[in-house]
Design a protein around this motif. Structure first.
Motif, short mmCIF file in Angstrom:
data_model
loop_
_atom_site.label_atom_id
_atom_site.label_comp_id
_atom_site.label_asym_id
_atom_site.label_seq_id
_atom_site.Cartn_x
_atom_site.Cartn_y
_atom_site.Cartn_z
N GLN A 20 0.85 -1.18 0.00
CA GLN A 20 0.00 0.00 0.00
C GLN A 20 0.89 1.23 0.00
O GLN A 20 1.65 1.46 0.94
CB GLN A 20 -0.88 -0.02 1.26
N VAL A 21 0.85 2.01 -1.06
CA VAL A 21 1.76 3.15 -1.17
C VAL A 21 1.03 4.47 -0.91
O VAL A 21 1.51 5.31 -0.16
CB VAL A 21 2.45 3.17 -2.54
N LEU A 22 -0.12 4.64 -1.52
CA LEU A 22 -0.90 5.84 -1.22
C LEU A 22 -2.05 5.42 -0.30
O LEU A 22 -2.75 4.45 -0.57
CB LEU A 22 -1.44 6.48 -2.50
N PRO A 49 9.73 12.75 1.89
CA PRO A 49 10.89 11.88 1.92
C PRO A 49 10.90 10.85 0.78
O PRO A 49 9.85 10.60 0.18
CB PRO A 49 10.77 11.15 3.27
N ASN A 50 12.04 10.28 0.53
CA ASN A 50 12.16 9.21 -0.47
C ASN A 50 11.18 8.09 -0.13
O ASN A 50 11.03 7.73 1.03
CB ASN A 50 13.57 8.62 -0.48
N GLY A 51 10.54 7.58 -1.16
CA GLY A 51 9.64 6.45 -0.95
C GLY A 51 8.30 6.81 -0.37
O GLY A 51 7.51 5.91 -0.04
N SER A 52 7.98 8.10 -0.28
CA SER A 52 6.71 8.46 0.35
C SER A 52 5.52 8.32 -0.61
O SER A 52 4.38 8.33 -0.18
CB SER A 52 6.79 9.89 0.89
N GLY A 53 5.80 8.18 -1.90
CA GLY A 53 4.71 7.95 -2.85
C GLY A 53 4.51 9.04 -3.88
O GLY A 53 3.51 9.05 -4.60
N LYS A 54 5.46 9.94 -4.01
CA LYS A 54 5.31 11.08 -4.93
C LYS A 54 5.25 10.61 -6.38
O LYS A 54 4.37 11.01 -7.14
CB LYS A 54 6.47 12.07 -4.74
N SER A 55 6.20 9.76 -6.76
CA SER A 55 6.20 9.29 -8.16
C SER A 55 5.00 8.38 -8.40
O SER A 55 4.42 8.38 -9.50
CB SER A 55 7.48 8.52 -8.47
N THR A 56 4.63 7.62 -7.39
CA THR A 56 3.45 6.77 -7.53
C THR A 56 2.23 7.62 -7.87
O THR A 56 1.47 7.30 -8.79
CB THR A 56 3.21 5.98 -6.23
N LEU A 57 2.08 8.70 -7.17
CA LEU A 57 0.95 9.61 -7.44
C LEU A 57 1.02 10.11 -8.88
O LEU A 57 0.03 10.07 -9.63
CB LEU A 57 0.98 10.79 -6.47
N THR A 79 9.36 17.95 -5.88
CA THR A 79 10.76 18.33 -5.74
C THR A 79 11.29 18.05 -4.34
O THR A 79 10.53 17.94 -3.39
CB THR A 79 10.99 19.82 -6.08
N HIS A 80 12.58 17.88 -4.25
CA HIS A 80 13.23 17.74 -2.95
C HIS A 80 13.88 19.05 -2.50
O HIS A 80 14.33 19.14 -1.37
CB HIS A 80 14.32 16.67 -3.01
N TYR A 81 13.95 20.00 -3.42
CA TYR A 81 14.77 21.18 -3.12
C TYR A 81 13.98 22.46 -3.21
O TYR A 81 13.33 22.73 -4.22
CB TYR A 81 15.96 21.25 -4.08
N1 LIG Z 1 6.42 -1.62 -8.80
C1 LIG Z 1 6.62 -1.55 -7.48
N2 LIG Z 1 6.69 -2.67 -6.74
C2 LIG Z 1 6.87 -2.62 -5.42
N3 LIG Z 1 7.02 -1.47 -4.74
C3 LIG Z 1 6.96 -0.32 -5.41
C4 LIG Z 1 6.76 -0.30 -6.82
N4 LIG Z 1 6.76 0.99 -7.22
C5 LIG Z 1 6.93 1.74 -6.11
N5 LIG Z 1 7.07 0.94 -5.04
C6 LIG Z 1 7.31 1.40 -3.66
O1 LIG Z 1 6.42 2.42 -3.38
C7 LIG Z 1 7.02 3.36 -2.52
C8 LIG Z 1 6.85 4.75 -3.09
O2 LIG Z 1 7.64 4.88 -4.25
P1 LIG Z 1 7.68 6.22 -5.07
O3 LIG Z 1 8.53 5.99 -6.25
O4 LIG Z 1 6.32 6.70 -5.31
O5 LIG Z 1 8.43 7.19 -4.05
P2 LIG Z 1 8.88 8.70 -4.20
O6 LIG Z 1 8.17 9.47 -3.18
O7 LIG Z 1 8.73 9.15 -5.59
O8 LIG Z 1 10.42 8.61 -3.80
P3 LIG Z 1 11.71 9.39 -4.37
O9 LIG Z 1 11.74 10.68 -3.64
O10 LIG Z 1 12.84 8.54 -3.99
O11 LIG Z 1 11.56 9.55 -5.83
C9 LIG Z 1 8.46 2.95 -2.36
O12 LIG Z 1 8.60 2.28 -1.13
C10 LIG Z 1 8.67 2.00 -3.51
O13 LIG Z 1 9.63 1.02 -3.19
#
Ligand SMILES: Nc1ncnc2c1ncn2[C@@H]1O[C@H](COP(=O)(O)OP(=O)(O)OP(=O)(O)O)[C@@H](O)[C@H]1O
Ligand SMILES: [Mg+2]
Lengths: 258, 413
Positions: free
Chosen positions: A23-25, A43-51, A210-212
C-alpha cells in the motif's frame, strides 16, 4: 462534464493505491485549481512518483479506494493516451531512452495526436520546425538533438530539459513534473524554470514534485504540500518549503502523528 | 521416397547440358545427402515444407512478368525470371558483365557444397543460368530474381568475384509475382580479393506461399571487407545458410540482418564464420520480429582457428515476440582456438518494453502507433544501415506489411 467552472481542475479524494502488494498511497487528498502551481515535497519512498504515475495512467497500480476528477470527469477511467490528449502531461523522474525513435518524430506525432483530438489538421512541417526551433532555443537544446533517438545518450540534465521541451510543444492543461530539477546544474535549473514559467497561465495548473526548495525560488508555488507515507500531512505556502529545508521532515512527522 | 531420391528422379528428365557436371553433382549429393530436421543447424528450419514441392524442374516456360520495382538510381540492372536471364528487362550494358552460363564452375567440396551448404547442390543440378560477375572495376549492380508464377522451381545463381581493390555495390532482390509460390533454391558465391570491398544488399520478399532456400558462400582475402545486409520478410518458409571464410589477414565481415514475419511464416538463418587468418574481424547483428504464429531462428556459429590471432568478434542477436504463439530461437556460438581474441556477444528475446510503451502513450500516441514505433526502432539498427534511400523505403514498406503496421515515414533516428 459537471460544472467544470466551479470544480478544481484536479481533485483527488481519499486515494488509496497499492503496487507490488504494497500500500503506497493511503488516503491522499489534493485539489488544484486552474492557474495554480503546487509543489509536493516528501521523503524518499513516500509515494510522490506513484501519485504522478497513477495520474498519468501507468499500468500496474491497483487503485483500491478514492477518486480522481480532472476537468470535472473521472480521470482514472481514461487510458493514458487519452489523458495525455486531454491535457495531462507527466515529466518523468527517470525519462526512458528509446534508441532508434527519432526525437523530432515523437514530438510531431505527439503534437498531432493532441491536434486531432481537437479536430485540428496535422501541423504543417514548416510550422512545426519553426515551433520546435523556438522552444528548443528557450530550453537551450541544440538542434542536433532533433535527429537523435529519444533521450538516447542524453546526459541526465539533457533528458530533463527534453521533458520540458516536450511539455512546451504539447502545452498541457495539467503538468506533473516529477523531480525535473534533480540532476540539473545551476544554469540548467534556471532554463527549466524559465520554461515552466512560460507555461503558467490562468487555464493551466502545474504540480511540481521536488526535494529542493531552490527550485521554488524560480518557480514560485501557490501551495506546498508534504507527502509522507502516502498521505498529505501538511500544506502551506512557500514558507513551508523553507522551513523543511531548514528542519528536515522529522518535525512534520511528529506533528502529523500527534 | 526421400527428398534426394525425388530430386534425382526428376533430374533424369532434365535435358542434360553437361552430363559430366551433373554426374559429379549427383555424386556429391549421394555422398552427403540433404540436411535432416535432426541435424544440429536445421532444427529451426521447416524442412517439412519440401513435401509440398511438386516439381523440382524449372518451368518450361515462364509467365510474363508485368511489374518490376523502380530502378535504383546509379545501378545497372539485371533481371532473372525463374532463374533465367531476361535480356529485355535488363540493362544492355549490364548484360555485358555476365559470363556465359556454361562457364559456371562445377561444384567442388572446398567451395562449401558440403555440411550445411548442401542445398546448393540442388541449385547446381537444376539451375541453368545465373549472374556471374567478375569485376575488375568499381560497379553498382542491381539483380532482380523474380518468380513468374509458372509451375516449377527456380534456381537463382549469383557468383561475384572482386579483383584486388575493387569496390562494388550489389543489390540482390528476390521477388515473386502474386501467388508465385514454389521452390526457390539459390546459391550465391562471393570471392573478394585483397582490399576489395563488397556492399551486398539482399532483400527477400517472395510471395507468401514460396519456399526460399538460400545458400551463400564467401571467401575473403587479406584486407577485404564484405558488408552484408539481409532483409527477410517474404516466403512461407525461408532459410539462409551462409558460410563466410576470412582467409586473409585483416579480412572483415559485417553482417546485419533482420526478419519480420507474421502468420505462420518460418524463417531461419545459419551464419557460419571461419576466422582463419590473423587480425580478422566479424560483427554480426540480427533483429527478428515474430508476429502471430511465426517462428524465427538465428544460429551464429563462429570458429576462430589457431592461426587467427588478434581476431575480433562481436555478436548482437535480438528477438521480439509479438504473438503468444510465435517463437524465436537465437543461438550464438563461438569456438576459439587462440588466446588472442576480443569477443562480445549478446542474445536476447523478449516482448516490447512496457516502460517505453508507457512513455509514448503518456505523450498521447495511440497504442497501435506506439507499438509500431517501438518495433521500427527495434529494426532500426538494420534498416538504418541501408544506405540507398530508395531501397530503404522499399524495405520498410515490405517490413510494414508483415508487422500489420502503418509505415512510419521518418520515424527512425
Ligand atoms: N512496482 C513496485 N513494486 C513494489 N514497490 C513499489 C513499486 N513501485 C513503487 N514501489 C514502492 O512504493 C514506494 C513509493 O515509491 P515512489 O517511487 O512513489 O516514491 P517517491 O516518493 O517518488 O520517492 P523518491 O523521492 O525517492 O523519488 C516505495 O517504497 C517503492 O519502493
Ligand atoms: Mg520519485
Amino acid at each position: 462534464m459537471s460544472n467544470p467552472g466551479t470544480e478544481p481542475l484536479l481533485k483527488i479524494d481519499d486515494l488509496h493505491v497499492s503496487v507490488g502488494g504494497q500500500q503506497v498511497l493511503r488516503g491522499l487528498t489534493l485539489a488544484v485549481n486552474a492557474g495554480e502551481v503546487h509543489a509536493i515535497m516528501g521523503p524518499n519512498g513516500s509515494g510522490k512518483s506513484t501519485l504522478a504515475h497513477v495520474l498519468a495512467g501507468r499500468p500496474g497500480y491497483q487503485i483500491t479506494r478514492g477518486s480522481v476528477r480532472y476537468q470535472g470527469s473521472d480521470l482514472l477511467a481514461l487510458p493514458p493516451e487519452e489523458r495525455a490528449r486531454a491535457g495531462v502531461f507527466l515529466g518523468f523522474q527517470y525519462p526512458v531512452e528509446i534508441p532508434g525513435v527519432n526525437n523530432a518524430y515523437l514530438l510531431k506525432t505527439a503534437l498531432n495526436a493532441q491536434r486531432r483530438q481537437r479536430d485540428l489538421p496535422d501541423i504543417d512541417a514548416f510550422d512545426f520546425l519553426a515551433l520546435v526551433r523556438e522552444r528548443m532555443k528557450l530550453m537551450q537544446i541544440d538542434e542536433s538533438f532533433l535527429a537523435r533517438g529519444v533521450n538516447e545518450g542524453f546526459s541526465g540534465g539533457e533528458k530533463k530539459r527534453n521533458e520540458i521541451l516536450q511539455m512546451l510543444i504539447l502545452e498541457p492543461r495539467l503538468a506533473l513534473l516529477d523531480e525535473t530539477d534533480s540532476g540539473l546544474d545551476i544554469d540548467a535549473l534556471k532554463v527549466v524554470a524559465r520554461g515552466v514559467n512560460s507555461l503558467r497561465s490562468p487555464e493551466r495548473a502545474i504540480v511540481l514534485v521536488t526535494h529542493y526548495q531552490r527550485l521554488l525560488d524560480h518557480i514560485v508555488p501557490d501551495q506546498v504540500h508534504v507527502l509522507v507515507r502516502g498521505r498529505m500531512v501538511r500544506s502551506g505556502d512557500r514558507s513551508l518549503a523553507l522551513e523543511l529545508e531548514k528542519r528536515g521532515y522529522d518535525w512534520v512527522l511528529e506533528q502529523a502523528v500527534a | 521416397m526421400t527428398l534426394r531420391e525425388r530430386a534425382l528422379q526428376e533430374l533424369q528428365r532434365q535435358p542434360m547440358r553437361s552430363a559430366g557436371m551433373v554426374a559429379q553433382t549427383a555424386q556429391l549429393l549421394d555422398q552427403h545427402g540433404l540436411p535432416q530436421p535432426r541435424d544440429e543447424y536445421w532444427r529451426n528450419a521447416n524442412l517439412r515444407a519440401f513435401e509440398q514441392v511438386t516439381q523440382f524442374l524449372p518451368p518450361a516456360h515462364s509467365s510474363a512478368v508485368t511489374s518490376l520495382p523502380a530502378p535504383l538510381p546509379g545501378f545497372q540492372r539485371l533481371v532473372f525470371v525463374d532463374g533465367r536471364r531476361a535480356a529485355q528487362l535488363s540493362d544492355a550494358a549490364a548484360l555485358q558483365l555476365l559470363a556465359d552460363p556454361a562457364a559456371w564452375p562445377a561444384p567442388a567440396d572446398d567451395q562449401g557444397y558440403r555440411d550445411d551448404q548442401r542445398f546448393a547442390l540442388l541449385n547446381a543440378l537444376f539451375g541453368s543460368d545465373g549472374a556471374q560477375l567478375q569485376l575488375r572495376q568499381d560497379a553498382a549492380v542491381e539483380l532482380l530474381f523474380i518468380a513468374s508464377g509458372a509451375a516449377g522451381s527456380s534456381y537463382p545463381r549469383l557468383a561475384v568475384q572482386l579483383a584486388d581493390g575493387v569496390q562494388a555495390r550489389l543489390v540482390e532482390r528476390h521477388l515473386g509475382a502474386p501467388a508465385a509460390g514454389g521452390f526457390i533454391c539459390t546459391q550465391t558465391r562471393v570471392e573478394l580479393q585483397r582490399n576489395a570491398r563488397l556492399d551486398h544488399y539482399r532483400l527477400q520478399d517472395c510471395d507468401a506461399s514460396a519456399l526460399w532456400m538460400d545458400t551463400l558462400f564467401a571467401r575473403l582475402d587479406a584486407h577485404a571487407h564484405y558488408d552484408v545486409r539481409l532483409l527477410g520478410v517474404g516466403a512461407a518458409t525461408a532459410r539462409c545458410s551462409a558460410e563466410v571464410v576470412l582467409s586473409g589477414a585483416q579480412a572483415e565481415l559485417t553482417w546485419r540482418s533482420m526478419a519480420a514475419l507474421d502468420a505462420r511464416q518460418v524463417g531461419d538463418t545459419l551464419l557460419r564464420v571461419r576466422h582463419e587468418a590473423p587480425g580478422t574481424r566479424t560483427s554480426q547483428l540480427f533483429r527478428g520480429i515474430a508476429v502471430g504464429q511465426a517462428r524465427i531462428g538465428f544460429d551464429a556459429d563462429v570458429r576462430v582457428s589457431a592461426a587467427a590471432a588478434g581476431t575480433r568478434v562481436s555478436q548482437s542477436l535480438r528477438g521480439l515476440i509479438e504473438g503468444a504463439e510465435s517463437g524465436i530461437n537465437l543461438r550464438p556460438r563461438l569456438t576459439i582456438h587462440t588466446d588472442d581474441i576480443q569477443a562480445s556477444h549478446g542474445a536476447t528475446t523478449g516482448q516490447l518494453d512496457e516502460n517505453l510503451l508507457f512513455y509514448l502513450l503518456s505523450r498521447g500516441l495511440d497504442v497501435a502507433t506506439a507499438r509500431a514505433l517501438l518495433k521500427w526502432a527495434f529494426l532500426g539498427d538494420v534498416l538504418s544501415a541501408i544506405e540507398i534511400p530508395e531501397l530503404r523505403r522499399e524495405a520498410e514498406r515490405a517490413a510494414a506489411g508483415h508487422l500489420s503496421d502503418q509505415l512510419l515515414d521518418g520515424a527512425l533516428s
